[in-house]
Design an enzyme around this catalytic site. Structure first.
Site, PDB file in Angstrom:
ATOM      1  N   LYS A  96       0.695  -1.102  -0.165  1.00 31.80           N
ATOM      2  CA  LYS A  96      -0.122  -0.038   0.007  1.00 31.80           C
ATOM      3  C   LYS A  96       0.768   1.149   0.119  1.00 31.80           C
ATOM      4  CE  LYS A  96      -3.782  -2.086   2.123  1.00 31.80           C
ATOM      5  NZ  LYS A  96      -3.117  -3.493   2.752  1.00 31.80           N
TER       6      LYS A  96
HETATM    7  O1  LIG Z   1      -9.235  -3.116   1.825  1.00 25.37           O
HETATM    8  C1  LIG Z   1      -8.328  -3.773   2.162  1.00 25.37           C
HETATM    9  C2  LIG Z   1      -7.200  -3.662   1.432  1.00 25.37           C
HETATM   10  C3  LIG Z   1      -6.109  -4.504   1.932  1.00 25.37           C
HETATM   11  N1  LIG Z   1      -6.465  -5.689   2.901  1.00 25.37           N
HETATM   12  C4  LIG Z   1      -5.608  -6.495   3.439  1.00 25.37           C
HETATM   13  O2  LIG Z   1      -5.960  -7.771   2.848  1.00 25.37           O
HETATM   14  C5  LIG Z   1      -5.699  -8.932   4.088  1.00 25.37           C
HETATM   15  C6  LIG Z   1      -6.858  -9.355   4.525  1.00 25.37           C
HETATM   16  O3  LIG Z   1      -6.609 -10.332   5.567  1.00 25.37           O
HETATM   17  P1  LIG Z   1      -7.939 -11.246   6.307  1.00 25.37           P
HETATM   18  O4  LIG Z   1      -7.035 -12.278   7.152  1.00 25.37           O
HETATM   19  O5  LIG Z   1      -8.244 -12.278   4.866  1.00 25.37           O
HETATM   20  O6  LIG Z   1      -8.811 -10.486   6.633  1.00 25.37           O
HETATM   21  C7  LIG Z   1      -4.799  -8.086   5.304  1.00 25.37           C
HETATM   22  O7  LIG Z   1      -3.328  -8.270   4.571  1.00 25.37           O
HETATM   23  C8  LIG Z   1      -5.130  -6.796   4.885  1.00 25.37           C
HETATM   24  O8  LIG Z   1      -3.923  -5.870   5.339  1.00 25.37           O
HETATM   25  C9  LIG Z   1      -7.779  -5.595   3.542  1.00 25.37           C
HETATM   26  O9  LIG Z   1      -8.219  -6.409   4.215  1.00 25.37           O
HETATM   27  N2  LIG Z   1      -8.726  -4.791   3.132  1.00 25.37           N
END
Ligand SMILES: O=c1ccn([C@@H]2O[C@H](COP(=O)(O)O)[C@@H](O)[C@H]2O)c(=O)[nH]1
Length: 278
Positions: A96
């Site tokens: 990001k």
């Molecule tokens: O809008 C967003 C952008 C990035 N993320 C990232 O995705 C994963 C989600 O992890 P889970 O364990 O599936 O919840 C995490 O690395 C976030 O930083 C997001 O969740 N939302």
């Protein structure tokens, strides 16, 4: 040289539309019986790569969980990236990044220049210093066949206040991001190399994603509460471009490799049922 969009389209056709995140949370390390240290991090990521690297289309290491161990954690990230590329997954590094243009140029060379130790297929980027400030990333990605996924409508509840605020012309801030990325993908076939991040948790917000022409990464599935059925509500007629993304939901099935593969197959099946019914 093939574009990222072309490579992504082919890999998703072969392996199915799924991105699995590598997010080695301290709680997951403990659940897997690993110490919260660099050796635990290394064991965790090797297990995920061995289980999923040869079957999941896109793997998304979350940089924060490597950076928290300093330079030794970053060395594990570099090694994980190499292992994933050898196994055939496309690597999307979730960092990001976003800054003024001259600094974005340095970020771009860190991740999208093939001579960099941290070279990946694609990165996530924040457009909230202005989409134009990300131009060096778009340029280097186009030059070397890489991709950039730009945050549009994120999965966290705090994002809406900024992203859905109205600009002077009546569009939301997110819609202006969507429209600028759509322009970058104009004419790209079968898929553009510039994607958007749109959370599966956000419901029907009325944003127009129909002209994007690139991939739509959908985090928020599983641990954050959204399910595959929510993809239909969020993406409507743009379902064909959706790349569902799961981290904890799949990782919590480990450390057994068979269980990790079964978890990935299960969520892929759930998403396919929704995406195929479009
Ligand atoms: O809008 C967003 C952008 C990035 N993320 C990232 O995705 C994963 C989600 O992890 P889970 O364990 O599936 O919840 C995490 O690395 C976030 O930083 C997001 O969740 N939302």
């Amino acid at each position: 040289m093939e574009s990222f969009g072309t490579r992504l389209h082919r890999t998703v056709t072969e392996r199915g539309p799924l991105c699995v995140g590598i997010d080695p949370h301290p709680a997951l390390l403990a659940r897997w019986g690993l110490d919260d240290d660099v050796e635990g991090l290394d064991r965790f990521t090797r297990t995920v790569v061995d289980a999923l690297g040869d079957r999941v289309a896109v793997v998304k290491p979350q940089s924060a969980f490597f950076e928290r161990f300093g330079s030794r954690g970053v060395a594990v990230l570099e090694s994980t990236i190499r292992q994933l590329r050898n196994a055939g997954s496309l690597v999307l590094l979730d960092v990001k990044r976003g800054d003024i243009g001259s600094t974005v140029r340095a970020y771009a060379s860190a991740y999208l220049d093939p001579s960099s130790p941290m070279y990946v297929d694609a990165v996530t980027a924040s457009p909230y210093l202005g989409v134009g400030s990300l131009a060096p990333m778009f340029e280097l990605a186009a030059e070397h066949g890489g991709g950039v996924f730009v945050l549009a409508l994120t999965s966290n509840p705090e994002g809406a206040a900024v992203q859905r605020a109205r600009t002077a012309d009546g569009r939301t801030v997110a819609q202006t991001v969507i429209d600028e990325i759509s322009q970058l993908n104009k004419g790209a076939k079968p898929l553009g190399s510039f994607g958007l991040v749109v959370g599966a948790t956000i419901g029907d917000t009325g944003h127009d994603l129909s002209g994007v022409g690139g991939p739509l990464l959908a985090p928020g599935l599983g641990a954050q509460g959204a399910g595959a059925a929510d993809l239909r509500t969020v993406f409507g007629s743009s379902l064909a471009a959706v790349l569902p993304s799961y981290s904890r939901e799949v990782l919590s099935a480990g450390p057994d490799g068979t269980a990790l593969r079964a978890a990935a197959d299960r969520v892929l099946g759930e998403c396919r049922a929704v995406l195929a019914a479009r």
